[in-house]
Design a protein around this motif. Structure first.
Motif, PDB file in Angstrom:
ATOM      1  N   ALA A  20       0.812  -1.218   0.000  1.00 34.57           N
ATOM      2  CA  ALA A  20       0.000   0.000   0.000  1.00 34.57           C
ATOM      3  C   ALA A  20       0.843   1.264   0.000  1.00 34.57           C
ATOM      4  CB  ALA A  20      -0.923  -0.001   1.215  1.00 34.57           C
ATOM      5  N   SER A  21       2.067   1.157   0.470  1.00 35.37           N
ATOM      6  CA  SER A  21       2.932   2.333   0.574  1.00 35.37           C
ATOM      7  C   SER A  21       4.393   1.914   0.559  1.00 35.37           C
ATOM      8  CB  SER A  21       2.650   3.093   1.875  1.00 35.37           C
ATOM      9  OG  SER A  21       3.034   2.297   2.996  1.00 35.37           O
ATOM     10  N   GLY A  22       5.260   2.906   0.377  1.00 37.17           N
ATOM     11  CA  GLY A  22       6.690   2.623   0.428  1.00 37.17           C
ATOM     12  C   GLY A  22       7.121   2.159   1.803  1.00 37.17           C
ATOM     13  N   LYS A  23       6.542   2.724   2.828  1.00 38.46           N
ATOM     14  CA  LYS A  23       6.882   2.315   4.197  1.00 38.46           C
ATOM     15  C   LYS A  23       6.522   0.857   4.422  1.00 38.46           C
ATOM     16  CE  LYS A  23       6.399   3.656   9.053  1.00 38.46           C
ATOM     17  NZ  LYS A  23       6.341   2.249   9.511  1.00 38.46           N
ATOM     18  N   GLN A  24       5.352   0.438   3.927  1.00 34.88           N
ATOM     19  CA  GLN A  24       4.963  -0.962   4.092  1.00 34.88           C
ATOM     20  C   GLN A  24       5.915  -1.889   3.352  1.00 34.88           C
ATOM     21  OE1 GLN A  24       1.096  -2.126   2.599  1.00 34.88           O
ATOM     22  NE2 GLN A  24       1.608  -4.300   2.829  1.00 34.88           N
ATOM     23  N   LEU A  25       6.310  -1.490   2.150  1.00 37.46           N
ATOM     24  CA  LEU A  25       7.251  -2.321   1.388  1.00 37.46           C
ATOM     25  C   LEU A  25       8.556  -2.486   2.154  1.00 37.46           C
ATOM     26  CD1 LEU A  25       7.992  -2.360  -2.375  1.00 37.46           C
ATOM     27  CD2 LEU A  25       9.889  -2.105  -0.787  1.00 37.46           C
ATOM     28  N   LEU A  26       9.097  -1.389   2.671  1.00 36.57           N
ATOM     29  CA  LEU A  26      10.354  -1.465   3.420  1.00 36.57           C
ATOM     30  C   LEU A  26      10.206  -2.353   4.653  1.00 36.57           C
ATOM     31  CD1 LEU A  26      11.554   2.248   3.221  1.00 36.57           C
ATOM     32  CD2 LEU A  26      12.390   0.307   1.885  1.00 36.57           C
ATOM     33  N   ASP A  27       9.091  -2.228   5.341  1.00 39.21           N
ATOM     34  CA  ASP A  27       8.849  -3.072   6.520  1.00 39.21           C
ATOM     35  C   ASP A  27       8.761  -4.548   6.127  1.00 39.21           C
ATOM     36  OD1 ASP A  27       8.826  -0.888   8.187  1.00 39.21           O
ATOM     37  OD2 ASP A  27       6.633  -0.702   8.226  1.00 39.21           O
ATOM     38  N   ASP A  28       8.049  -4.827   5.039  1.00 38.73           N
ATOM     39  CA  ASP A  28       7.843  -6.213   4.617  1.00 38.73           C
ATOM     40  C   ASP A  28       9.135  -6.889   4.172  1.00 38.73           C
ATOM     41  OD1 ASP A  28       5.192  -5.991   5.212  1.00 38.73           O
ATOM     42  OD2 ASP A  28       4.469  -5.976   3.144  1.00 38.73           O
ATOM     43  N   ILE A  29       9.972  -6.185   3.408  1.00 39.22           N
ATOM     44  CA  ILE A  29      11.198  -6.835   2.932  1.00 39.22           C
ATOM     45  C   ILE A  29      12.184  -7.062   4.081  1.00 39.22           C
ATOM     46  CG2 ILE A  29      10.934  -5.971   0.564  1.00 39.22           C
ATOM     47  CD1 ILE A  29      13.096  -3.879   1.154  1.00 39.22           C
ATOM     48  N   LYS A  30      12.117  -6.206   5.115  1.00 41.90           N
ATOM     49  CA  LYS A  30      13.000  -6.406   6.276  1.00 41.90           C
ATOM     50  C   LYS A  30      12.519  -7.572   7.144  1.00 41.90           C
ATOM     51  CE  LYS A  30      12.983  -1.943   7.438  1.00 41.90           C
ATOM     52  NZ  LYS A  30      13.255  -0.695   8.197  1.00 41.90           N
ATOM     53  N   LYS A  31      11.215  -7.721   7.258  1.00 36.34           N
ATOM     54  CA  LYS A  31      10.652  -8.770   8.111  1.00 36.34           C
ATOM     55  C   LYS A  31      10.647 -10.144   7.441  1.00 36.34           C
ATOM     56  CE  LYS A  31       7.514  -5.639  10.584  1.00 36.34           C
ATOM     57  NZ  LYS A  31       6.090  -5.252  10.765  1.00 36.34           N
ATOM     58  N   ASN A  32      10.732 -10.162   6.105  1.00 37.85           N
ATOM     59  CA  ASN A  32      10.605 -11.424   5.369  1.00 37.85           C
ATOM     60  C   ASN A  32      11.774 -11.621   4.405  1.00 37.85           C
ATOM     61  OD1 ASN A  32       7.636 -12.249   6.103  1.00 37.85           O
ATOM     62  ND2 ASN A  32       7.521 -10.080   5.507  1.00 37.85           N
ATOM     63  N   PRO A  33      12.971 -11.875   4.934  1.00 40.72           N
ATOM     64  CA  PRO A  33      14.134 -12.037   4.061  1.00 40.72           C
ATOM     65  C   PRO A  33      13.963 -13.185   3.066  1.00 40.72           C
ATOM     66  CG  PRO A  33      14.621 -12.770   6.301  1.00 40.72           C
ATOM     67  CD  PRO A  33      13.311 -12.059   6.360  1.00 40.72           C
ATOM     68  N   GLY A  34      14.198 -12.873   1.781  1.00 37.29           N
ATOM     69  CA  GLY A  34      14.125 -13.884   0.732  1.00 37.29           C
ATOM     70  C   GLY A  34      12.738 -14.165   0.196  1.00 37.29           C
ATOM     71  N   LYS A  35      11.704 -13.592   0.798  1.00 35.44           N
ATOM     72  CA  LYS A  35      10.327 -13.848   0.349  1.00 35.44           C
ATOM     73  C   LYS A  35      10.021 -13.115  -0.956  1.00 35.44           C
ATOM     74  CE  LYS A  35       5.465 -13.301   1.699  1.00 35.44           C
ATOM     75  NZ  LYS A  35       4.517 -12.869   2.765  1.00 35.44           N
ATOM     76  N   PHE A  36      10.611 -11.931  -1.126  1.00 34.75           N
ATOM     77  CA  PHE A  36      10.284 -11.096  -2.277  1.00 34.75           C
ATOM     78  C   PHE A  36      11.448 -11.048  -3.263  1.00 34.75           C
ATOM     79  CE2 PHE A  36       7.917  -9.364   1.377  1.00 34.75           C
ATOM     80  CZ  PHE A  36       6.620  -9.551   0.908  1.00 34.75           C
ATOM     81  N   SER A  37      11.123 -10.700  -4.512  1.00 33.53           N
ATOM     82  CA  SER A  37      12.142 -10.567  -5.546  1.00 33.53           C
ATOM     83  C   SER A  37      11.961  -9.237  -6.268  1.00 33.53           C
ATOM     84  CB  SER A  37      12.043 -11.724  -6.554  1.00 33.53           C
ATOM     85  OG  SER A  37      10.764 -11.758  -7.166  1.00 33.53           O
ATOM     86  N   TYR A  38      12.987  -8.825  -6.953  1.00 32.73           N
ATOM     87  CA  TYR A  38      12.897  -7.597  -7.745  1.00 32.73           C
ATOM     88  C   TYR A  38      13.542  -7.812  -9.099  1.00 32.73           C
ATOM     89  CZ  TYR A  38      17.853  -6.332  -7.047  1.00 32.73           C
ATOM     90  OH  TYR A  38      19.224  -6.299  -7.062  1.00 32.73           O
ATOM     91  N   ALA A  39      12.982  -7.171 -10.117  1.00 28.69           N
ATOM     92  CA  ALA A  39      13.521  -7.250 -11.472  1.00 28.69           C
ATOM     93  C   ALA A  39      14.470  -6.087 -11.720  1.00 28.69           C
ATOM     94  CB  ALA A  39      12.374  -7.215 -12.484  1.00 28.69           C
ATOM     95  N   SER A  40      15.406  -6.283 -12.652  1.00 30.25           N
ATOM     96  CA  SER A  40      16.269  -5.186 -13.079  1.00 30.25           C
ATOM     97  C   SER A  40      16.562  -5.347 -14.569  1.00 30.25           C
ATOM     98  CB  SER A  40      17.591  -5.170 -12.294  1.00 30.25           C
ATOM     99  OG  SER A  40      18.538  -6.035 -12.883  1.00 30.25           O
ATOM    100  N   PRO A  41      16.972  -4.274 -15.245  1.00 29.16           N
ATOM    101  CA  PRO A  41      17.321  -4.375 -16.664  1.00 29.16           C
ATOM    102  C   PRO A  41      18.586  -5.177 -16.926  1.00 29.16           C
ATOM    103  CG  PRO A  41      16.843  -2.118 -16.048  1.00 29.16           C
ATOM    104  CD  PRO A  41      16.980  -2.895 -14.778  1.00 29.16           C
ATOM    105  N   GLY A  42      19.315  -5.511 -15.863  1.00 29.43           N
ATOM    106  CA  GLY A  42      20.525  -6.300 -16.041  1.00 29.43           C
ATOM    107  C   GLY A  42      21.494  -6.118 -14.893  1.00 29.43           C
TER     108      GLY A  42
END
Length: 325
Positions: free
Chosen positions: A139-161
């Motif tokens: 819902a927000s940037g703050k929630q994203l930051l909280d979620d990735i810190k609390k759940n190591p390895g659960k999420f992924s991110y794409a990049s152009p390379g």
């Protein structure tokens, strides 16, 4: 009758004769088309910048500017081609974070050294945006930051390379937040964006050139910008600094370079003419509408900036054991 000249006068005339071809060459530049190497495919942000600036620059110089797209190997192929070109003022090249800073540390060996290219000046930079699929549950940037810190390895991110500014920006965010997010590298921005839109990967770092159209259409959602200040095109999107990640700033910047050894007066004229072209109201308006921050400088300022960038990023790359090999 032949007039005898003193030995000192003859030596002086010899020096003038030796220097005059160089002086006349510099004064006559440019007497033929100038090649502008872009080390990425047509249609991307680097290509857009060059093609927006080249007509105005050509008009000022009185010569054609030919855009030479030489993509491949994350910009290494085109940058190497430019670095090995004659230093005569007829080859210029766009240099960016990857080619001029990251690659030297990310690869065991590259075919050129950043010092093989001389800085003409900074041109512009693309602000970076932390964006997500709207259905990813953030819902927000703050929630994203909280979620990735609390759940190591659960999420992924794409990049152009691997080794792109987008990749390194996310690695810096992971380092600052002590989070672990899985990197999913792609060969180019288009495929990465499509998989985020499709929900295959929940998030990525986007530059404004690629990101603004997708954000405005609602296909992706911007949660934070990676600039020091909010950007005019996304005034309601907070900075990472506002979200608690202090002193965070990463952009995808673009500078103009020439092969090392290019005559100084040609470099100086290129700097003057490039800055003049960037400041042309219609050119500046098109660049800013595309999401660029126009930031022209001269060669010494770009050289100083490169030193700071290299010191900072090489240390981070080494610390995080990042590699493109």
């Amino acid at each position: 009758m032949t007039l005898a000249l003193p030995r000192r006068a003859l030596v002086g005339l010899g020096l003038v004769a030796a220097l005059s071809p160089l002086q006349s060459f510099a004064q006559a530049w440019p007497s033929k088309p100038v090649r502008w190497v872009v080390a990425y495919p047509a249609g991307g942000g680097s290509d857009f910048l060059a093609r927006q600036l080249s007509p105005q620059l050509a008009k000022q110089l009185g010569q054609t500017i030919v855009i030479d797209n030489r993509p491949g190997a994350a910009g290494i192929i085109g940058t190497d081609n430019a670095a090995k070109s004659p230093p005569d003022g007829y080859t210029i090249v766009t240099g960016d974070n990857g080619a001029m800073v990251f690659h030297e540390a990310m690869y065991k060996k590259i075919p050129y050294a950043p010092g093989d290219l001389a800085p003409v000046g900074f041109m512009a930079r693309f602000p970076l945006i932390l964006a997500v699929n709207p259905s990813a549950g953030f819902a927000s940037g703050k929630q994203l930051l909280d979620d990735i810190k609390k759940n190591p390895g659960k999420f992924s991110y794409a990049s152009p390379g691997i080794g792109s500014p987008h990749h390194l920006a996310m690695e810096l965010l992971k380092d600052r937040t002590q989070a672990f997010v899985v990197h999913v590298p792609y060969r180019g921005t288009a495929m990465a964006v499509q998989d985020v839109i499709a929900g295959q990967v929940p998030m990525m770092v986007l530059d404004t050139a690629a990101g603004l159209p997708q954000i405005r259409s609602g296909k992706v959602k911007a949660l934070a910008v990676m600039s020091k200040k909010r950007i005019p095109s996304l005034p309601d999107v907070p900075t990472l600094d506002e979200l608690g990640v202090k002193d965070f700033e990463v952009t995808a910047w673009q500078g103009l370079f020439v092969p090392k050894g290019t005559p100084a007066d040609i470099v100086t004229r290129l700097t003057v003419e490039m800055n003049k072209a960037i400041a042309t109201p219609e050119v500046k308006a098109r660049l800013e509408d595309f999401g660029l921050e126009v930031t022209p400088t001269d060669g010494p300022a770009l050289a100083s900036f490169l030193q700071k960038e290299t010191s900072f990023w090489h240390a981070l790359i080494k610390e995080r054991k990042l590699s493109a090999d």
